[in-house]
Design a protein around this motif. Structure first.
Motif, PDB file in Angstrom:
ATOM      1  N   GLU A 273      -7.053   5.946  -8.960  1.00  0.00           N
ATOM      2  CA  GLU A 273      -6.461   6.135  -7.649  1.00  0.00           C
ATOM      3  C   GLU A 273      -6.972   7.413  -6.987  1.00  0.00           C
ATOM      4  O   GLU A 273      -7.236   8.401  -7.660  1.00  0.00           O
TER       5      GLU A 273
ATOM      6  N   LEU B 211      -5.814   4.578  -2.546  1.00  0.00           N
ATOM      7  CA  LEU B 211      -6.787   3.518  -2.799  1.00  0.00           C
ATOM      8  C   LEU B 211      -7.247   3.607  -4.243  1.00  0.00           C
ATOM      9  O   LEU B 211      -6.981   4.587  -4.923  1.00  0.00           O
TER      10      LEU B 211
ATOM     11  N   THR C 163       0.853  -1.181   0.000  1.00  0.00           N
ATOM     12  CA  THR C 163       0.000   0.000   0.000  1.00  0.00           C
ATOM     13  C   THR C 163       0.892   1.235   0.000  1.00  0.00           C
ATOM     14  O   THR C 163       1.867   1.290   0.745  1.00  0.00           O
TER      15      THR C 163
END
Length: 87
Positions: free
Chosen positions: A59, A52, A31
């Motif tokens: 994104e 995310l 991440t």
């Protein structure tokens, strides 16, 4: 997300654009996280954002609200800072 962002502009809850300086980018457990600080308000603390993807694969940034996840990102940032990797 781009690897070498210097500043980003985000929209707050009231619809105002706020410019942030990107302090560093971290990748933890697949991440991406960005540590950013508001450019116009030196009294405001830095915040952690994670990258995310929405249902279309685009994104976007989200604040890190989970305390355990925030502590993990904060620990990684402090380690890099203590080692002199970031200023």
């Amino acid at each position: 997300m781009e690897n070498f962002l210097e500043n980003i502009t985000l929209t707050d809850e009231e619809g105002n654009d706020v410019e942030f300086e990107v302090i560093t980018k971290l990748e933890i457990e697949d991440t991406e996280y960005f540590i950013v600080a508001p450019i116009d308000d030196e009294n405001e603390d830095a915040i952690a954002l994670k990258v995310l993807k929405d249902e279309d694969g685009e994104e976007y940034f989200a604040t890190v609200e989970d305390e355990e996840e925030f502590n993990m990102v904060n620990d990684a940032f402090e380690t890099l800072y203590d080692e002199g990797v970031i200023e």
